[in-house]
Design an enzyme around this catalytic site. Structure first.
Site, PDB file in Angstrom:
ATOM      1  N   GLN A 136      -1.742  21.954  15.833  1.00 34.29           N
ATOM      2  CA  GLN A 136      -0.408  22.440  15.563  1.00 34.29           C
ATOM      3  C   GLN A 136       0.012  21.509  14.265  1.00 34.29           C
ATOM      4  O   GLN A 136       0.655  21.905  13.231  1.00 34.29           O
ATOM      5  CB  GLN A 136       0.721  21.966  16.593  1.00 34.29           C
ATOM      6  CG  GLN A 136       2.147  22.548  16.383  1.00 34.29           C
ATOM      7  CD  GLN A 136       3.179  22.133  17.191  1.00 34.29           C
ATOM      8  OE1 GLN A 136       2.926  21.343  18.074  1.00 34.29           O
ATOM      9  NE2 GLN A 136       4.348  22.873  17.415  1.00 34.29           N
ATOM     10  N   PHE A 137      -0.193  20.254  14.278  1.00 39.85           N
ATOM     11  CA  PHE A 137      -0.178  19.520  12.924  1.00 39.85           C
ATOM     12  C   PHE A 137      -1.191  18.362  12.818  1.00 39.85           C
ATOM     13  O   PHE A 137      -1.950  17.935  13.715  1.00 39.85           O
ATOM     14  CB  PHE A 137       1.151  18.611  13.056  1.00 39.85           C
ATOM     15  CG  PHE A 137       2.473  19.434  12.751  1.00 39.85           C
ATOM     16  CD1 PHE A 137       2.798  20.016  11.657  1.00 39.85           C
ATOM     17  CD2 PHE A 137       3.178  20.052  13.980  1.00 39.85           C
ATOM     18  CE1 PHE A 137       3.870  20.761  11.280  1.00 39.85           C
ATOM     19  CE2 PHE A 137       4.336  20.597  13.860  1.00 39.85           C
ATOM     20  CZ  PHE A 137       4.678  21.289  12.552  1.00 39.85           C
ATOM     21  N   PRO A 165      -6.859  12.894  19.134  1.00 36.89           N
ATOM     22  CA  PRO A 165      -7.474  12.912  20.333  1.00 36.89           C
ATOM     23  C   PRO A 165      -8.963  13.842  20.452  1.00 36.89           C
ATOM     24  O   PRO A 165      -9.686  13.303  21.209  1.00 36.89           O
ATOM     25  CB  PRO A 165      -6.458  13.659  21.087  1.00 36.89           C
ATOM     26  CG  PRO A 165      -5.204  13.245  20.676  1.00 36.89           C
ATOM     27  CD  PRO A 165      -5.450  13.411  19.015  1.00 36.89           C
ATOM     28  N   HIS A 195       3.643  15.102  11.943  1.00 34.63           N
ATOM     29  CA  HIS A 195       4.145  16.478  11.377  1.00 34.63           C
ATOM     30  C   HIS A 195       3.625  16.401   9.970  1.00 34.63           C
ATOM     31  O   HIS A 195       3.527  17.299   9.110  1.00 34.63           O
ATOM     32  CB  HIS A 195       5.288  16.969  11.780  1.00 34.63           C
ATOM     33  CG  HIS A 195       5.492  17.162  13.143  1.00 34.63           C
ATOM     34  ND1 HIS A 195       6.101  15.939  13.848  1.00 34.63           N
ATOM     35  CD2 HIS A 195       5.773  17.789  13.910  1.00 34.63           C
ATOM     36  CE1 HIS A 195       6.236  16.306  14.995  1.00 34.63           C
ATOM     37  NE2 HIS A 195       6.262  17.646  15.169  1.00 34.63           N
TER      38      HIS A 195
END
Length: 229
Positions: free
Chosen positions: A13-14, A20, A60
């Site tokens: 997503q960002f 991770p 983000h």
């Protein structure tokens, strides 16, 4: 999946949420071809928004492309316009090795263009000369990057201003400056200038504009280089 004939195109997503999966990128995807002596590869694409400019929290708004470019076996691509995003993404999907495809968050809605769906890819590892004469160059691929286009530009102009929003220390601009020092020094008429973000965590929205390279900072750097003759 990628090692067994499929072509996964993942999305994070960002960019700040990438950490991770760094273990899988560094220790497996990027090394599979070398580890198996060419018997296997990992032809996958990992897409993620990249950079600040949308007034979001710091995770983000990361710009850690230099960290990714440091990983052997991993291609890093950053398109800067709709037509290049289309052609470079096709090329990334067709590439036989892993590609991290960083999509500048700020231009998702601010830049639009008409794209004809021809299925034609653009070449990876090739910089785009966006403006002739004044030599505005879009690297597009950071790993491996187009060294010759940069050196040709230095030969024409004798000057270089490098702009990126990532932190200054260890940023990819330092790699370009080192290339010029090693192979283009005698063509320089002025010191290489860098206009970058700062060595801090990307600030919250109120200070975001102060963090990112501005038109005023870029113009000031260009004018400084032009004072040398």
């Amino acid at each position: 999946m990628a090692a067994q004939g499929l072509k996964p195109v993942g999305e994070i997503q960002f960019l700040g949420f990438l950490y991770p999966c760094i273990d899988q990128l560094v220790n497996h995807a990027s090394r599979l071809r070398n580890r198996t002596q060419g018997r296997l590869s990992c032809p996958m694409v990992l897409r993620t928004p990249h950079g600040a400019g949308i007034r979001a929290p710091e995770h983000h708004s990361e710009a850690t492309e230099a960290m990714l470019a440091h990983i052997p076996g991993l291609r890093v691509v950053i398109p800067s316009a709709p037509e290049r995003a289309y052609g470079l993404l096709l090329a990334a999907i067709r590439d036989p090795d892993p590609v991290v495809f960083l999509e500048p968050t700020r231009i998702y809605r601010s830049v639009k263009g008409e794209i004809e769906d021809t299925g034609e890819a653009l070449p990876l590892d090739v910089a785009f000369v966006v403006r002739e004469g004044h030599e505005v160059i879009d690297l597009a691929t950071l790993k491996p990057y187009d060294e010759q286009t940069i050196l040709d530009s230095i030969g024409k102009t004798g000057r270089c201003v490098i702009v990126h929003e990532a932190a200054r220390t260890g940023g990819f601009g330092a790699e370009i400056a080192a290339l010029i020092a090693e192979r283009g020094l005698l063509s320089l008429l002025a010191p290489v200038m860098r206009v970058t973000g700062y060595d801090t965590v990307i600030p919250l929205p109120r200070l975001e504009r102060q963090y990112m390279p501005s038109v005023a900072r870029v113009v000031a750097a260009v004018r400084t280089t032009c004072k040398f003759s």
